[in-house]
Design a protein around this motif. Sequence first.
Motif, PDB file in Angstrom:
ATOM      1  N   ALA A 192      16.695 -31.006  -9.050  1.00  0.00           N
ATOM      2  CA  ALA A 192      17.803 -31.978  -9.084  1.00  0.00           C
ATOM      3  C   ALA A 192      18.900 -31.826 -10.207  1.00  0.00           C
ATOM      4  O   ALA A 192      19.939 -31.764  -9.899  1.00  0.00           O
ATOM      5  CB  ALA A 192      17.062 -33.551  -9.518  1.00  0.00           C
ATOM      6  N   HIS A 193      18.503 -31.154 -11.116  1.00  0.00           N
ATOM      7  CA  HIS A 193      19.346 -30.797 -12.362  1.00  0.00           C
ATOM      8  C   HIS A 193      20.305 -29.675 -11.632  1.00  0.00           C
ATOM      9  O   HIS A 193      21.456 -29.757 -11.960  1.00  0.00           O
ATOM     10  CB  HIS A 193      18.600 -29.951 -13.354  1.00  0.00           C
ATOM     11  CG  HIS A 193      19.524 -29.772 -14.418  1.00  0.00           C
ATOM     12  ND1 HIS A 193      19.431 -30.188 -15.775  1.00  0.00           N
ATOM     13  CD2 HIS A 193      20.430 -28.640 -14.466  1.00  0.00           C
ATOM     14  CE1 HIS A 193      20.207 -29.561 -16.481  1.00  0.00           C
ATOM     15  NE2 HIS A 193      20.742 -28.772 -15.968  1.00  0.00           N
ATOM     16  N   GLU A 194      19.966 -28.863 -10.866  1.00  0.00           N
ATOM     17  CA  GLU A 194      20.817 -27.770 -10.306  1.00  0.00           C
ATOM     18  C   GLU A 194      21.680 -28.237  -9.330  1.00  0.00           C
ATOM     19  O   GLU A 194      22.969 -28.151  -9.172  1.00  0.00           O
ATOM     20  CB  GLU A 194      19.984 -26.568 -10.163  1.00  0.00           C
ATOM     21  CG  GLU A 194      19.230 -25.913 -11.188  1.00  0.00           C
ATOM     22  CD  GLU A 194      20.079 -25.612 -12.350  1.00  0.00           C
ATOM     23  OE1 GLU A 194      21.462 -25.467 -12.242  1.00  0.00           O
ATOM     24  OE2 GLU A 194      19.691 -25.442 -13.656  1.00  0.00           O
ATOM     25  N   CYS A 196      22.493 -31.325  -8.790  1.00  0.00           N
ATOM     26  CA  CYS A 196      23.661 -32.257  -9.494  1.00  0.00           C
ATOM     27  C   CYS A 196      24.788 -31.262  -9.904  1.00  0.00           C
ATOM     28  O   CYS A 196      25.908 -31.911 -10.016  1.00  0.00           O
ATOM     29  CB  CYS A 196      23.045 -33.121 -10.422  1.00  0.00           C
ATOM     30  SG  CYS A 196      21.959 -34.261  -9.747  1.00  0.00           S
ATOM     31  N   HIS A 197      24.731 -30.207 -10.257  1.00  0.00           N
ATOM     32  CA  HIS A 197      25.660 -29.497 -10.843  1.00  0.00           C
ATOM     33  C   HIS A 197      26.602 -29.050  -9.644  1.00  0.00           C
ATOM     34  O   HIS A 197      27.749 -28.329  -9.797  1.00  0.00           O
ATOM     35  CB  HIS A 197      25.243 -28.167 -11.337  1.00  0.00           C
ATOM     36  CG  HIS A 197      24.953 -28.301 -12.923  1.00  0.00           C
ATOM     37  ND1 HIS A 197      25.697 -28.961 -13.861  1.00  0.00           N
ATOM     38  CD2 HIS A 197      23.749 -27.568 -13.703  1.00  0.00           C
ATOM     39  CE1 HIS A 197      24.969 -29.044 -14.976  1.00  0.00           C
ATOM     40  NE2 HIS A 197      23.855 -28.516 -14.926  1.00  0.00           N
ATOM     41  N   LEU A 198      25.987 -28.941  -8.404  1.00  0.00           N
ATOM     42  CA  LEU A 198      27.039 -28.940  -7.189  1.00  0.00           C
ATOM     43  C   LEU A 198      28.326 -29.878  -7.224  1.00  0.00           C
ATOM     44  O   LEU A 198      29.299 -29.492  -6.750  1.00  0.00           O
ATOM     45  CB  LEU A 198      26.307 -28.912  -5.756  1.00  0.00           C
ATOM     46  CG  LEU A 198      25.448 -27.859  -5.743  1.00  0.00           C
ATOM     47  CD1 LEU A 198      24.378 -28.500  -4.307  1.00  0.00           C
ATOM     48  CD2 LEU A 198      25.942 -26.490  -5.184  1.00  0.00           C
ATOM     49  N   ASP A 202      29.425 -29.731 -15.791  1.00  0.00           N
ATOM     50  CA  ASP A 202      28.940 -29.863 -17.073  1.00  0.00           C
ATOM     51  C   ASP A 202      27.713 -30.955 -17.177  1.00  0.00           C
ATOM     52  O   ASP A 202      27.272 -31.244 -16.120  1.00  0.00           O
ATOM     53  CB  ASP A 202      29.957 -30.217 -17.966  1.00  0.00           C
ATOM     54  CG  ASP A 202      30.772 -31.364 -17.274  1.00  0.00           C
ATOM     55  OD1 ASP A 202      30.218 -32.149 -16.768  1.00  0.00           O
ATOM     56  OD2 ASP A 202      32.037 -31.574 -17.624  1.00  0.00           O
ATOM     57  N   HIS A 203      27.469 -30.993 -18.565  1.00  0.00           N
ATOM     58  CA  HIS A 203      26.403 -32.147 -18.603  1.00  0.00           C
ATOM     59  C   HIS A 203      26.971 -33.582 -19.057  1.00  0.00           C
ATOM     60  O   HIS A 203      26.440 -34.109 -20.118  1.00  0.00           O
ATOM     61  CB  HIS A 203      25.327 -31.641 -19.525  1.00  0.00           C
ATOM     62  CG  HIS A 203      24.742 -30.471 -19.189  1.00  0.00           C
ATOM     63  ND1 HIS A 203      24.572 -29.421 -19.633  1.00  0.00           N
ATOM     64  CD2 HIS A 203      24.015 -30.133 -17.995  1.00  0.00           C
ATOM     65  CE1 HIS A 203      23.759 -28.381 -18.975  1.00  0.00           C
ATOM     66  NE2 HIS A 203      23.613 -28.891 -18.003  1.00  0.00           N
ATOM     67  N   SER A 204      28.005 -33.881 -18.570  1.00  0.00           N
ATOM     68  CA  SER A 204      28.741 -35.043 -18.872  1.00  0.00           C
ATOM     69  C   SER A 204      28.242 -36.463 -18.352  1.00  0.00           C
ATOM     70  O   SER A 204      26.898 -36.412 -17.832  1.00  0.00           O
ATOM     71  CB  SER A 204      30.037 -35.245 -18.381  1.00  0.00           C
ATOM     72  OG  SER A 204      30.212 -35.030 -16.983  1.00  0.00           O
ATOM     73  N   GLN A 206      28.980 -38.515 -16.480  1.00  0.00           N
ATOM     74  CA  GLN A 206      29.017 -38.353 -15.052  1.00  0.00           C
ATOM     75  C   GLN A 206      27.907 -37.911 -14.332  1.00  0.00           C
ATOM     76  O   GLN A 206      27.350 -38.148 -13.362  1.00  0.00           O
ATOM     77  CB  GLN A 206      30.468 -37.882 -14.554  1.00  0.00           C
ATOM     78  CG  GLN A 206      30.919 -38.267 -13.268  1.00  0.00           C
ATOM     79  CD  GLN A 206      31.974 -37.510 -12.696  1.00  0.00           C
ATOM     80  OE1 GLN A 206      32.529 -36.704 -13.413  1.00  0.00           O
ATOM     81  NE2 GLN A 206      32.319 -37.497 -11.474  1.00  0.00           N
ATOM     82  N   TYR A 207      27.655 -36.681 -14.971  1.00  0.00           N
ATOM     83  CA  TYR A 207      26.599 -35.818 -14.425  1.00  0.00           C
ATOM     84  C   TYR A 207      25.321 -36.626 -14.555  1.00  0.00           C
ATOM     85  O   TYR A 207      24.550 -36.471 -13.605  1.00  0.00           O
ATOM     86  CB  TYR A 207      26.573 -34.429 -15.125  1.00  0.00           C
ATOM     87  CG  TYR A 207      25.364 -33.713 -14.811  1.00  0.00           C
ATOM     88  CD1 TYR A 207      25.144 -32.761 -13.801  1.00  0.00           C
ATOM     89  CD2 TYR A 207      24.246 -33.691 -15.795  1.00  0.00           C
ATOM     90  CE1 TYR A 207      24.062 -32.080 -13.459  1.00  0.00           C
ATOM     91  CE2 TYR A 207      23.143 -32.984 -15.522  1.00  0.00           C
ATOM     92  CZ  TYR A 207      23.071 -32.181 -14.464  1.00  0.00           C
ATOM     93  OH  TYR A 207      21.836 -31.602 -14.117  1.00  0.00           O
ATOM     94  N   HIS A 208      24.939 -37.090 -15.789  1.00  0.00           N
ATOM     95  CA  HIS A 208      23.932 -37.733 -15.955  1.00  0.00           C
ATOM     96  C   HIS A 208      23.642 -39.028 -15.019  1.00  0.00           C
ATOM     97  O   HIS A 208      22.474 -39.390 -14.907  1.00  0.00           O
ATOM     98  CB  HIS A 208      23.514 -38.166 -17.348  1.00  0.00           C
ATOM     99  CG  HIS A 208      23.051 -36.636 -18.212  1.00  0.00           C
ATOM    100  ND1 HIS A 208      24.005 -36.040 -18.710  1.00  0.00           N
ATOM    101  CD2 HIS A 208      22.084 -36.174 -18.183  1.00  0.00           C
ATOM    102  CE1 HIS A 208      23.121 -34.771 -19.565  1.00  0.00           C
ATOM    103  NE2 HIS A 208      22.234 -34.881 -19.201  1.00  0.00           N
TER     104      HIS A 208
HETATM  105 ZN    ZN Z   1      22.560 -27.844 -16.486  1.00  0.00          ZN
END
Ligand code: ZN
Length: 236
Positions: A192-194, A196-198, A202-204, A206-208
């Motif tokens: 899921a972590h990777e 979501c990077h699509l 970054d780890h903003s 919005q990302y979280h």
């Molecule tokens: Zn990451």
Amino acid sequence: MTFDYQIVRSKRKTLAIHVKHNQVVVRAPLKAPQYFIKDFIAQKEPWILKKLAEQKQKAAEIFAFEHHSTILFLGQKTILNIQKSKKNTVVLNDNELIIQSKYLVEADKIDEAHKHQKTQKLFENWLKQQAEDYMVPKTYSLANELDLGDRLSAVKFRKTKSKWGHCSSEGVIQFNWLIMMAPESVVNYLIAHEVCHLAVMDHSRQYHELLGRACGDYQGARQWLRENEHRLFFSS
Ligand SMILES: [Zn+2]
């Protein structure tokens, strides 16, 4: 003091203590007097001792590839059963991983260490195959679920020393297949972590937000990884 330490002086204003790889390093300003440094270390002694004990414990938990050693597979304790055999096979049987190696019977000039290495490679290839079988379909289906399928161009595997996963701006996701030793929830978190990077590199925040939708308890999984990742590497 019950431990040794090293003082590294530099152009800095404050004292700091680092405990790494069972070594204590005190970073100090150029002119800080010796007694001042000693007082500081004495004050921090309980913390330093705690750190040293933690690191010693972790070092003891790093497993070696040997007959009867215990590894983790998807978070389950699994005992290695390494056998000599006419052919190479690796079979998981409940909590036992049976590794049959023809290299161990080879009566040629190859030395024992080399035979051992080749047998370890059988295990590594097996683990990598498990990672491919499990993680590739999951990565694609999660990407599709999140409407990111068209951004995912490939899923690759590599054993690295420091990283669990990576997602490039071209949509190539790379995983360290050693993650297959972690519990399933942690493997799913990494996927899921990777993925979501699509959407967000970054780890903003919005990302979280997206990660929270893609993976329920990502904080728990992250915590597990922080505390246990040393158990997923092994020495040979
Ligand atoms: Zn990451």
